[in-house]
Design a protein around this motif. Structure first.
Motif, PDB file in Angstrom:
ATOM      1  N   GLN A 156      15.677  20.453  72.271  1.00 18.87           N
ATOM      2  CA  GLN A 156      15.684  19.346  71.166  1.00 18.87           C
ATOM      3  C   GLN A 156      17.279  19.122  70.988  1.00 18.87           C
ATOM      4  O   GLN A 156      17.671  17.832  71.100  1.00 18.87           O
ATOM      5  N   LEU A 157      17.953  20.157  71.005  1.00 18.04           N
ATOM      6  CA  LEU A 157      19.401  20.073  70.766  1.00 18.04           C
ATOM      7  C   LEU A 157      20.236  19.274  71.967  1.00 18.04           C
ATOM      8  O   LEU A 157      21.039  18.376  71.856  1.00 18.04           O
ATOM      9  N   LEU A 158      19.731  19.868  73.045  1.00 24.90           N
ATOM     10  CA  LEU A 158      20.285  19.328  74.432  1.00 24.90           C
ATOM     11  C   LEU A 158      19.836  17.783  74.405  1.00 24.90           C
ATOM     12  O   LEU A 158      20.887  16.986  75.108  1.00 24.90           O
ATOM     13  N   ASP A 159      18.880  17.434  73.781  1.00 29.49           N
ATOM     14  CA  ASP A 159      18.556  16.155  73.909  1.00 29.49           C
ATOM     15  C   ASP A 159      19.553  15.064  73.346  1.00 29.49           C
ATOM     16  O   ASP A 159      19.927  14.125  73.514  1.00 29.49           O
ATOM     17  N   GLY A 160      19.906  15.584  72.008  1.00 28.32           N
ATOM     18  CA  GLY A 160      20.779  14.771  71.334  1.00 28.32           C
ATOM     19  C   GLY A 160      22.242  15.172  71.149  1.00 28.32           C
ATOM     20  O   GLY A 160      23.129  14.203  70.880  1.00 28.32           O
ATOM     21  N   ALA A 161      22.631  16.217  71.849  1.00 31.11           N
ATOM     22  CA  ALA A 161      24.062  16.743  71.991  1.00 31.11           C
ATOM     23  C   ALA A 161      25.086  15.923  72.863  1.00 31.11           C
ATOM     24  O   ALA A 161      24.563  15.412  73.975  1.00 31.11           O
ATOM     25  N   ARG A 162      26.279  15.785  72.600  1.00 27.75           N
ATOM     26  CA  ARG A 162      27.224  15.485  73.678  1.00 27.75           C
ATOM     27  C   ARG A 162      27.545  16.424  74.507  1.00 27.75           C
ATOM     28  O   ARG A 162      27.851  15.937  75.899  1.00 27.75           O
ATOM     29  N   GLU A 163      27.727  17.492  74.056  1.00 28.95           N
ATOM     30  CA  GLU A 163      27.831  18.963  75.065  1.00 28.95           C
ATOM     31  C   GLU A 163      26.877  19.855  74.758  1.00 28.95           C
ATOM     32  O   GLU A 163      26.388  20.128  73.579  1.00 28.95           O
ATOM     33  N   PRO A 164      26.459  20.724  75.724  1.00 28.32           N
ATOM     34  CA  PRO A 164      25.449  21.627  75.627  1.00 28.32           C
ATOM     35  C   PRO A 164      26.200  22.976  74.788  1.00 28.32           C
ATOM     36  O   PRO A 164      27.469  23.256  75.111  1.00 28.32           O
ATOM     37  N   PRO A 165      25.411  23.859  74.119  1.00 36.61           N
ATOM     38  CA  PRO A 165      26.044  24.973  73.534  1.00 36.61           C
ATOM     39  C   PRO A 165      26.302  25.914  74.671  1.00 36.61           C
ATOM     40  O   PRO A 165      25.763  26.088  75.807  1.00 36.61           O
ATOM     41  N   ALA A 166      27.546  26.592  74.485  1.00 33.57           N
ATOM     42  CA  ALA A 166      28.126  27.659  75.422  1.00 33.57           C
ATOM     43  C   ALA A 166      27.391  28.827  75.417  1.00 33.57           C
ATOM     44  O   ALA A 166      27.088  29.487  76.372  1.00 33.57           O
ATOM     45  N   VAL A 167      26.751  29.129  74.344  1.00 30.28           N
ATOM     46  CA  VAL A 167      26.250  30.429  73.968  1.00 30.28           C
ATOM     47  C   VAL A 167      25.026  30.159  72.986  1.00 30.28           C
ATOM     48  O   VAL A 167      24.986  29.497  72.116  1.00 30.28           O
ATOM     49  N   ASN A 168      24.098  31.226  73.381  1.00 26.73           N
ATOM     50  CA  ASN A 168      22.925  31.342  72.546  1.00 26.73           C
ATOM     51  C   ASN A 168      22.955  32.916  71.922  1.00 26.73           C
ATOM     52  O   ASN A 168      22.693  33.720  73.007  1.00 26.73           O
ATOM     53  N   GLN A 169      23.335  33.278  70.874  1.00 26.84           N
ATOM     54  CA  GLN A 169      23.283  34.648  70.376  1.00 26.84           C
ATOM     55  C   GLN A 169      21.984  35.046  69.790  1.00 26.84           C
ATOM     56  O   GLN A 169      21.537  34.503  68.687  1.00 26.84           O
ATOM     57  N   ILE A 170      21.139  36.043  70.531  1.00 26.99           N
ATOM     58  CA  ILE A 170      19.654  36.121  70.145  1.00 26.99           C
ATOM     59  C   ILE A 170      19.400  37.726  70.267  1.00 26.99           C
ATOM     60  O   ILE A 170      20.233  38.395  70.757  1.00 26.99           O
ATOM     61  N   GLU A 171      18.503  38.255  69.480  1.00 26.96           N
ATOM     62  CA  GLU A 171      17.848  39.585  69.540  1.00 26.96           C
ATOM     63  C   GLU A 171      17.445  39.907  70.997  1.00 26.96           C
ATOM     64  O   GLU A 171      16.596  39.318  71.585  1.00 26.96           O
ATOM     65  N   VAL A 172      18.152  40.724  71.592  1.00 23.19           N
ATOM     66  CA  VAL A 172      17.682  41.334  73.049  1.00 23.19           C
ATOM     67  C   VAL A 172      17.759  42.892  73.137  1.00 23.19           C
ATOM     68  O   VAL A 172      18.927  43.355  72.966  1.00 23.19           O
ATOM     69  N   HIS A 173      16.815  43.452  73.496  1.00 27.20           N
ATOM     70  CA  HIS A 173      16.932  44.935  73.807  1.00 27.20           C
ATOM     71  C   HIS A 173      15.542  45.306  74.566  1.00 27.20           C
ATOM     72  O   HIS A 173      14.883  44.352  74.813  1.00 27.20           O
ATOM     73  N   PRO A 174      15.395  46.366  75.161  1.00 25.68           N
ATOM     74  CA  PRO A 174      14.365  46.709  75.873  1.00 25.68           C
ATOM     75  C   PRO A 174      12.787  46.244  75.356  1.00 25.68           C
ATOM     76  O   PRO A 174      11.933  46.098  75.954  1.00 25.68           O
ATOM     77  N   ARG A 175      12.836  46.593  73.866  1.00 26.41           N
ATOM     78  CA  ARG A 175      11.456  46.334  73.477  1.00 26.41           C
ATOM     79  C   ARG A 175      11.392  44.825  72.947  1.00 26.41           C
ATOM     80  O   ARG A 175      10.259  44.418  72.573  1.00 26.41           O
ATOM     81  N   TRP A 176      12.310  44.026  73.189  1.00 27.69           N
ATOM     82  CA  TRP A 176      12.359  42.649  72.885  1.00 27.69           C
ATOM     83  C   TRP A 176      13.327  41.890  73.958  1.00 27.69           C
ATOM     84  O   TRP A 176      14.195  41.444  73.516  1.00 27.69           O
ATOM     85  N   PRO A 177      12.849  41.861  75.107  1.00 24.48           N
ATOM     86  CA  PRO A 177      13.905  41.399  76.144  1.00 24.48           C
ATOM     87  C   PRO A 177      13.771  39.908  76.253  1.00 24.48           C
ATOM     88  O   PRO A 177      14.940  39.594  77.314  1.00 24.48           O
ATOM     89  N   GLN A 178      13.176  38.947  75.697  1.00 22.67           N
ATOM     90  CA  GLN A 178      13.417  37.649  75.632  1.00 22.67           C
ATOM     91  C   GLN A 178      13.484  37.126  76.986  1.00 22.67           C
ATOM     92  O   GLN A 178      14.363  36.094  77.341  1.00 22.67           O
ATOM     93  N   VAL A 179      12.531  37.488  77.784  1.00 22.75           N
ATOM     94  CA  VAL A 179      13.037  37.013  79.535  1.00 22.75           C
ATOM     95  C   VAL A 179      12.810  35.519  79.278  1.00 22.75           C
ATOM     96  O   VAL A 179      13.446  34.894  80.260  1.00 22.75           O
ATOM     97  N   HIS A 180      11.570  34.948  78.889  1.00 22.69           N
ATOM     98  CA  HIS A 180      11.439  33.353  79.058  1.00 22.69           C
ATOM     99  C   HIS A 180      12.739  32.618  78.351  1.00 22.69           C
ATOM    100  O   HIS A 180      13.073  31.612  78.989  1.00 22.69           O
ATOM    101  N   LEU A 181      13.178  33.310  77.181  1.00 21.27           N
ATOM    102  CA  LEU A 181      14.141  32.268  76.478  1.00 21.27           C
ATOM    103  C   LEU A 181      15.266  32.488  77.280  1.00 21.27           C
ATOM    104  O   LEU A 181      16.101  31.698  77.495  1.00 21.27           O
ATOM    105  N   ARG A 182      15.704  33.732  77.927  1.00 17.07           N
ATOM    106  CA  ARG A 182      17.024  33.911  78.690  1.00 17.07           C
ATOM    107  C   ARG A 182      16.930  32.991  79.916  1.00 17.07           C
ATOM    108  O   ARG A 182      17.686  32.616  80.335  1.00 17.07           O
ATOM    109  N   ARG A 183      15.804  33.089  80.363  1.00 21.27           N
ATOM    110  CA  ARG A 183      15.530  32.118  81.588  1.00 21.27           C
ATOM    111  C   ARG A 183      15.870  30.563  81.290  1.00 21.27           C
ATOM    112  O   ARG A 183      16.686  29.849  81.784  1.00 21.27           O
ATOM    113  N   ALA A 184      15.317  30.168  80.082  1.00 17.88           N
ATOM    114  CA  ALA A 184      15.817  28.804  79.715  1.00 17.88           C
ATOM    115  C   ALA A 184      17.163  28.636  79.473  1.00 17.88           C
ATOM    116  O   ALA A 184      17.581  27.650  79.626  1.00 17.88           O
TER     117      ALA A 184
END
Ligand code: NAP
Length: 285
Positions: A156-184
């Motif tokens: 949604q943000l990418l649709d309206g943004a002039r420039e994309p975010p450089a970083v997404n800071q998210i919870e990531v560790h072996p028990r919550w690896p966020q594979v799909h979100l990290r791929r996106a």
């Protein structure tokens, strides 16, 4: 492994940082001093941590480190999204006693006071992003990004943004690896900073972590951080104890060793018993 991640616009974000959530008073000053002494050059804070002034004291009064030698991340609070975001950023710069931050993030996809399913959240995210884009163009933030954004929030943000975010800071560790979100994120060219790499301390006693630590001759914290680094993330572990902060040193995490495929596999298997330790943005519209 290269010690930094190249963000859009040529900004280098050190892979190994220090987190400072729930770190205040003399403790956070001591932690930042220990981090600098250990070679850590990336400090993560946020308006809602209420420790930016103390971090400024540690950096500019105690260590007297040159401004260009340290990468500082801060975040616009969910209480100050939309029209309040610019003023919020100015206050962050004042508290940190800097002319610019290296990375400024939208802390949370939802605005305080709104229901999670309010469509106004998306409007305020975009309004806040516009403020961040303006601050970057004025040189008040070298890079801008988001935190706790799910794939839908990002799209949604990418649709309206002039420039994309450089970083997404998210919870990531072996028990919550966020594979799909990290791929996106990877597909959109967004670097990932992992938070809660130690599971807020709770993953340090996991048998698979302890086994890999004893095999590698490293500490459990170093194994969890190395797992995050080998996933391509930057890491920002938190401790207020200098002896623990020393374990987060880039030289200790990046050089001279790695987790084997078998060790990575054993840690990846922890995702079978998934567990999230921090706040959950998945229901924010
Ligand atoms: N963007 C966001 O929404 C968000 C959310 C959460 C976190 N963060 C950022 O990410 C950073 C890291 O996340 P986190 O602080 O939640 O969790 P974390 O780094 O996974 O764990 C920190 C906890 O582990 C303990 N610890 C550290 N080393 C240890 C060791 N060797 N043995 C035993 N305990 C140890 C610390 O206690 P002591 O301090 O007593 O050592 C602290 O309680 C935060 O500080 C913050 O900067 C961002």
């Amino acid at each position: 492994m290269h010690p930094s991640i190249s963000l859009a616009g040529g900004v280098e974000m050190p892979r190994c940082g220090l987190g400072t959530f729930k770190a205040g008073g003399t403790e956070v000053r001591g932690a930042v001093s220990a981090a600098l002494a250990a070679g850590i050059r990336h400090i993560d804070t946020a308006a809602i941590y209420k420790n930016e002034e103390l971090i400024a004291e540690a950096l500019w009064d105690d260590a007297r480190i040159p401004r260009g030698d340290v990468f500082i991340t801060s975040k616009i609070s969910p209480y100050q999204m939309g029209r309040k975001a610019r003023q919020a950023a100015e206050e962050i710069l004042q508290r940190l006693r800097v002319d610019f931050v290296d990375l400024l993030l939208i802390h949370w996809p939802g605005a305080s006071g709104l229901k999670a399913d309010s469509p106004r959240n998306a409007e305020l995210r975009l309004e806040t992003w516009r403020a961040l884009e303006a601050l970057k163009s004025e040189g008040r933030a070298r890079a801008i990004g988001v935190s706790n954004f799910e794939a839908g929030h990002l799209r949604q943000l990418l649709d309206g943004a002039r420039e994309p975010p450089a970083v997404n800071q998210i919870e990531v560790h072996p028990r919550w690896p966020q594979v799909h979100l990290r791929r996106a994120c990877a597909e959109a060219g967004v670097a990932v900073t992992a938070y809660a790499s130690l599971g807020c301390g709770q993953l340090l006693s996991e048998p698979a972590v302890r086994r890999a630590a004893s095999e590698a001759g490293r500490s459990p914290a170093q194994v969890l951080l190395r797992w995050g680094l080998q996933q391509g993330c930057a890491v920002i572990p938190k401790s207020v104890r200098p002896e623990r902060v020393r374990e987060f040193a880039p030289a200790a995490l990046l050089q001279g060793w790695e987790l084997s495929a078998a060790q990575m596999g054993a840690l990846d298997a922890l995702a079978g018993d998934a567990c999230k330790f921090c706040w959950d943005p998945s229901n924010i519209l």
